[in-house]
Scaffold this motif. Sequence first.
Motif, short mmCIF file in Angstrom:
data_model
loop_
_atom_site.label_atom_id
_atom_site.label_comp_id
_atom_site.label_asym_id
_atom_site.label_seq_id
_atom_site.Cartn_x
_atom_site.Cartn_y
_atom_site.Cartn_z
N GLN A 89 0.83 -1.21 0.00
CA GLN A 89 0.00 0.00 0.00
C GLN A 89 0.86 1.26 0.00
O GLN A 89 0.59 2.21 -0.74
N HIS A 90 1.90 1.26 0.82
CA HIS A 90 2.77 2.44 0.90
C HIS A 90 3.43 2.73 -0.44
O HIS A 90 3.67 3.90 -0.78
N LYS A 92 2.16 1.70 -3.40
CA LYS A 92 1.14 1.72 -4.45
C LYS A 92 1.28 0.54 -5.41
O LYS A 92 1.26 0.71 -6.63
N THR A 139 -5.15 2.76 3.53
CA THR A 139 -5.53 3.59 2.38
C THR A 139 -5.97 4.99 2.80
O THR A 139 -6.39 5.78 1.95
N ASP A 142 -4.32 7.67 0.82
CA ASP A 142 -4.83 7.73 -0.56
C ASP A 142 -6.18 8.44 -0.62
O ASP A 142 -6.44 9.21 -1.54
N THR A 145 -5.53 12.13 -0.23
CA THR A 145 -4.92 12.67 -1.45
C THR A 145 -5.98 12.89 -2.52
O THR A 145 -6.01 13.95 -3.17
N THR A 169 7.56 7.37 1.57
CA THR A 169 7.00 6.40 0.64
C THR A 169 6.28 7.14 -0.48
O THR A 169 5.91 8.32 -0.33
N GLN A 171 3.31 6.85 -1.34
CA GLN A 171 2.00 7.24 -0.81
C GLN A 171 2.09 8.56 -0.04
O GLN A 171 1.24 9.45 -0.21
N GLU A 172 3.12 8.69 0.79
CA GLU A 172 3.31 9.93 1.56
C GLU A 172 3.65 11.10 0.64
O GLU A 172 3.18 12.23 0.85
N GLU A 174 2.80 11.56 -2.47
CA GLU A 174 1.61 12.00 -3.21
C GLU A 174 0.70 12.85 -2.34
O GLU A 174 0.13 13.84 -2.81
#
Length: 226
Positions: A89-90, A92, A139, A142, A145, A169, A171-172, A174
């Motif tokens: 997840q981190h 993507k 998530t 996400d 975001t 990461t 995810q972070e 973004e």
Amino acid sequence: ATFQLERQLLSDRALHGFTRLRILSFERLAQFVLDELRVPTPALLSEQGRVMVLRALLFEQGRKLKTFRASARLTGFAQQLSLLFREFQHHKLAPRKLSSLPADEKTQTALRDKLHDFALLLEAYGGWLKTNSLQDAGTLLDIATESLRHPVRRFAIHSVWLDGFAEMTPQELELLAAFLPFAGNATLAFCLDRKPESDPAWLSTWSVVAQTFRRCHARLAAMDGC
């Protein structure tokens, strides 16, 4: 860490106090964004719940597994799989992307089989969440975001200061890129003595933070208006 940083700030005699300062991790930043945008937090499955679901899915999908068929029922395997899915997840990594990775003929058979198993289980987990109208707690970033990219209302932040991160990461990163346009100004501090023009050798003490800086700089420079 929040309390420690607040004490450090208040140790400055020029600062008599504060009322609007928020010291946030990325997870708490995501929750702050949803609160400011008045977006309801969806029903989230906790990490403990994820382990329980994965344990059931391992039993259900056991015969389809290639590498982990024998390991599926071992004590602790569901816990390790849960930690791995959190890393997915981190970074993507969706089931489709995992399935496409072993397309290279040079990839060893053992690795291809492992990626097949991970993609199978990750897809089954996503299907279970959809069926039960839940989302994984991982998530949350996400969701925040996406909410910032299509805000239902606008909000403004006076300034942002980011410090203390050697790694971020995807995810972070973004979430940071989506959040910064709402700030009047921003300062991103990295533990480097100068701007790295290229990634240093991987044995260097500064290798990780330099790579993080370059990825962050490239992502933010690609934003509209930067």
